[in-house]
Design a protein around this motif. Structure first.
Motif, PDB file in Angstrom:
ATOM      1  N   TYR A  56       0.831  -1.208   0.000  1.00 36.74           N
ATOM      2  CA  TYR A  56       0.000   0.000   0.000  1.00 36.74           C
ATOM      3  C   TYR A  56       0.866   1.258   0.000  1.00 36.74           C
ATOM      4  O   TYR A  56       0.611   2.209  -0.734  1.00 36.74           O
ATOM      5  CB  TYR A  56      -0.924  -0.008   1.215  1.00 36.74           C
ATOM      6  CG  TYR A  56      -1.890   1.146   1.252  1.00 36.74           C
ATOM      7  CD1 TYR A  56      -3.103   1.067   0.579  1.00 36.74           C
ATOM      8  CD2 TYR A  56      -1.592   2.304   1.951  1.00 36.74           C
ATOM      9  CE1 TYR A  56      -3.999   2.131   0.600  1.00 36.74           C
ATOM     10  CE2 TYR A  56      -2.479   3.361   1.982  1.00 36.74           C
ATOM     11  CZ  TYR A  56      -3.680   3.274   1.306  1.00 36.74           C
ATOM     12  OH  TYR A  56      -4.563   4.329   1.321  1.00 36.74           O
ATOM     13  N   ILE A  62      -1.557   1.271  -6.420  1.00 35.82           N
ATOM     14  CA  ILE A  62      -2.478   0.680  -5.443  1.00 35.82           C
ATOM     15  C   ILE A  62      -3.181   1.816  -4.714  1.00 35.82           C
ATOM     16  O   ILE A  62      -2.541   2.635  -4.073  1.00 35.82           O
ATOM     17  CB  ILE A  62      -1.735  -0.246  -4.468  1.00 35.82           C
ATOM     18  CG1 ILE A  62      -1.249  -1.474  -5.237  1.00 35.82           C
ATOM     19  CG2 ILE A  62      -2.616  -0.634  -3.287  1.00 35.82           C
ATOM     20  CD1 ILE A  62      -0.444  -2.449  -4.417  1.00 35.82           C
ATOM     21  N   ARG A  63      -4.503   1.839  -4.816  1.00 38.55           N
ATOM     22  CA  ARG A  63      -5.272   2.951  -4.268  1.00 38.55           C
ATOM     23  C   ARG A  63      -6.201   2.564  -3.122  1.00 38.55           C
ATOM     24  O   ARG A  63      -6.948   3.391  -2.628  1.00 38.55           O
ATOM     25  CB  ARG A  63      -6.067   3.617  -5.378  1.00 38.55           C
ATOM     26  CG  ARG A  63      -5.172   4.145  -6.487  1.00 38.55           C
ATOM     27  CD  ARG A  63      -5.954   4.981  -7.460  1.00 38.55           C
ATOM     28  NE  ARG A  63      -5.169   5.322  -8.613  1.00 38.55           N
ATOM     29  CZ  ARG A  63      -4.375   6.383  -8.686  1.00 38.55           C
ATOM     30  NH1 ARG A  63      -4.258   7.170  -7.669  1.00 38.55           N
ATOM     31  NH2 ARG A  63      -3.698   6.636  -9.779  1.00 38.55           N
ATOM     32  N   SER A  64      -6.156   1.295  -2.716  1.00 38.71           N
ATOM     33  CA  SER A  64      -7.005   0.885  -1.595  1.00 38.71           C
ATOM     34  C   SER A  64      -6.326  -0.257  -0.863  1.00 38.71           C
ATOM     35  O   SER A  64      -5.435  -0.927  -1.395  1.00 38.71           O
ATOM     36  CB  SER A  64      -8.384   0.433  -2.090  1.00 38.71           C
ATOM     37  OG  SER A  64      -8.287  -0.820  -2.743  1.00 38.71           O
ATOM     38  N   TRP A  65      -6.787  -0.482   0.352  1.00 40.25           N
ATOM     39  CA  TRP A  65      -6.253  -1.593   1.139  1.00 40.25           C
ATOM     40  C   TRP A  65      -6.639  -2.926   0.516  1.00 40.25           C
ATOM     41  O   TRP A  65      -5.885  -3.891   0.585  1.00 40.25           O
ATOM     42  CB  TRP A  65      -6.726  -1.483   2.591  1.00 40.25           C
ATOM     43  CG  TRP A  65      -6.039  -0.358   3.281  1.00 40.25           C
ATOM     44  CD1 TRP A  65      -6.531   0.895   3.513  1.00 40.25           C
ATOM     45  CD2 TRP A  65      -4.710  -0.358   3.791  1.00 40.25           C
ATOM     46  NE1 TRP A  65      -5.582   1.669   4.136  1.00 40.25           N
ATOM     47  CE2 TRP A  65      -4.455   0.918   4.332  1.00 40.25           C
ATOM     48  CE3 TRP A  65      -3.706  -1.309   3.858  1.00 40.25           C
ATOM     49  CZ2 TRP A  65      -3.247   1.264   4.922  1.00 40.25           C
ATOM     50  CZ3 TRP A  65      -2.496  -0.973   4.454  1.00 40.25           C
ATOM     51  CH2 TRP A  65      -2.283   0.304   4.974  1.00 40.25           C
ATOM     52  N   THR A  66      -7.794  -2.980  -0.112  1.00 42.35           N
ATOM     53  CA  THR A  66      -8.210  -4.203  -0.807  1.00 42.35           C
ATOM     54  C   THR A  66      -7.249  -4.514  -1.942  1.00 42.35           C
ATOM     55  O   THR A  66      -6.812  -5.659  -2.103  1.00 42.35           O
ATOM     56  CB  THR A  66      -9.647  -4.058  -1.346  1.00 42.35           C
ATOM     57  OG1 THR A  66     -10.528  -3.831  -0.248  1.00 42.35           O
ATOM     58  CG2 THR A  66     -10.086  -5.280  -2.117  1.00 42.35           C
ATOM     59  N   GLU A  67      -6.895  -3.498  -2.734  1.00 44.46           N
ATOM     60  CA  GLU A  67      -5.944  -3.715  -3.827  1.00 44.46           C
ATOM     61  C   GLU A  67      -4.584  -4.151  -3.289  1.00 44.46           C
ATOM     62  O   GLU A  67      -3.928  -5.003  -3.879  1.00 44.46           O
ATOM     63  CB  GLU A  67      -5.784  -2.432  -4.645  1.00 44.46           C
ATOM     64  CG  GLU A  67      -6.978  -2.087  -5.494  1.00 44.46           C
ATOM     65  CD  GLU A  67      -6.786  -0.781  -6.250  1.00 44.46           C
ATOM     66  OE1 GLU A  67      -5.634  -0.325  -6.426  1.00 44.46           O
ATOM     67  OE2 GLU A  67      -7.800  -0.195  -6.661  1.00 44.46           O
ATOM     68  N   ARG A  70      -4.915  -7.748  -2.298  1.00 49.05           N
ATOM     69  CA  ARG A  70      -5.025  -8.576  -3.502  1.00 49.05           C
ATOM     70  C   ARG A  70      -3.651  -8.735  -4.166  1.00 49.05           C
ATOM     71  O   ARG A  70      -3.303  -9.816  -4.628  1.00 49.05           O
ATOM     72  CB  ARG A  70      -6.016  -7.948  -4.480  1.00 49.05           C
ATOM     73  CG  ARG A  70      -6.378  -8.845  -5.647  1.00 49.05           C
ATOM     74  CD  ARG A  70      -7.455  -8.249  -6.544  1.00 49.05           C
ATOM     75  NE  ARG A  70      -8.699  -8.110  -5.803  1.00 49.05           N
ATOM     76  CZ  ARG A  70      -9.352  -6.949  -5.622  1.00 49.05           C
ATOM     77  NH1 ARG A  70      -8.878  -5.827  -6.135  1.00 49.05           N
ATOM     78  NH2 ARG A  70     -10.477  -6.912  -4.947  1.00 49.05           N
ATOM     79  N   GLU A  78     -10.594  -8.044   0.501  1.00 51.14           N
ATOM     80  CA  GLU A  78     -11.318  -6.911   1.087  1.00 51.14           C
ATOM     81  C   GLU A  78     -11.247  -6.956   2.618  1.00 51.14           C
ATOM     82  O   GLU A  78     -10.915  -5.973   3.273  1.00 51.14           O
ATOM     83  CB  GLU A  78     -12.773  -6.908   0.621  1.00 51.14           C
ATOM     84  CG  GLU A  78     -13.532  -5.700   1.106  1.00 51.14           C
ATOM     85  CD  GLU A  78     -14.932  -5.623   0.526  1.00 51.14           C
ATOM     86  OE1 GLU A  78     -15.679  -4.735   0.972  1.00 51.14           O
ATOM     87  OE2 GLU A  78     -15.288  -6.427  -0.361  1.00 51.14           O
ATOM     88  N   GLY A  81      -7.423  -6.647   3.838  1.00 50.48           N
ATOM     89  CA  GLY A  81      -6.921  -5.283   3.694  1.00 50.48           C
ATOM     90  C   GLY A  81      -7.477  -4.359   4.763  1.00 50.48           C
ATOM     91  O   GLY A  81      -6.753  -3.551   5.354  1.00 50.48           O
ATOM     92  N   GLU A  82      -8.762  -4.495   5.042  1.00 49.74           N
ATOM     93  CA  GLU A  82      -9.386  -3.683   6.093  1.00 49.74           C
ATOM     94  C   GLU A  82      -8.811  -4.036   7.465  1.00 49.74           C
ATOM     95  O   GLU A  82      -8.599  -3.160   8.311  1.00 49.74           O
ATOM     96  CB  GLU A  82     -10.903  -3.869   6.071  1.00 49.74           C
ATOM     97  CG  GLU A  82     -11.645  -3.094   7.134  1.00 49.74           C
ATOM     98  CD  GLU A  82     -11.475  -1.584   7.052  1.00 49.74           C
ATOM     99  OE1 GLU A  82     -11.760  -0.904   8.057  1.00 49.74           O
ATOM    100  OE2 GLU A  82     -11.051  -1.062   5.999  1.00 49.74           O
ATOM    101  N   ARG A  85      -5.478  -2.282   7.748  1.00 48.42           N
ATOM    102  CA  ARG A  85      -5.686  -0.848   7.946  1.00 48.42           C
ATOM    103  C   ARG A  85      -6.058  -0.547   9.395  1.00 48.42           C
ATOM    104  O   ARG A  85      -5.469   0.326  10.031  1.00 48.42           O
ATOM    105  CB  ARG A  85      -6.788  -0.319   7.017  1.00 48.42           C
ATOM    106  CG  ARG A  85      -6.964   1.192   7.108  1.00 48.42           C
ATOM    107  CD  ARG A  85      -8.278   1.641   6.481  1.00 48.42           C
ATOM    108  NE  ARG A  85      -9.431   1.201   7.234  1.00 48.42           N
ATOM    109  CZ  ARG A  85      -9.853   1.762   8.369  1.00 48.42           C
ATOM    110  NH1 ARG A  85      -9.219   2.779   8.894  1.00 48.42           N
ATOM    111  NH2 ARG A  85     -10.930   1.300   8.979  1.00 48.42           N
TER     112      ARG A  85
END
Length: 107
Positions: A56, A62-67, A70, A78, A81-82, A85
């Motif tokens: 991250y 990479i623009r999200s914790w999910t990405e 992944r 999902e 990643g959360e 975070r």
């Protein structure tokens, strides 16, 4: 004289600066990742969580914790990643509380 030939600070021209492909935050990120306080927090993560956090932080695509999750091959990206975070937030808050005593930064 063209706009690109216009001199800037340090004797460079605008053309020199336009050719520079380095991202402005590249060195800052490297320095931050190696900062002792950040390393302390990263060291508290499990290896899989650390991989997500570093993905991250290091990858501009990479623009999200999910990405981020992944990209490391995490199952249920999902949710994982959360989780990373939230854990980083908790660890950072705890570290801040330990470092601040009576409004004074310690260390």
């Amino acid at each position: 004289m063209t706009m690109l030939d216009t001199p800037t600070a340090g004797g460079l021209t605008r053309a020199d600066l336009a050719a520079d492909t380095a991202e402005p935050d590249d060195n800052l990120l490297r320095d931050t990742i190696n900062e002792p306080r950040v390393r302390e927090i990263l060291d508290e993560l499990d290896p899989d969580e650390r991989d997500v956090a570093l993905a991250y932080a290091r990858s501009p695509s990479i623009r999200s914790w999910t990405e981020a999750a992944r990209s490391t091959g995490a199952n249920d990206a999902e949710r994982f990643g959360e989780r990373v975070r939230r854990r980083l937030k908790r660890l950072g808050d705890r570290h801040d509380r330990r470092c601040h005593v009576g409004g004074v930064l310690i260390g």
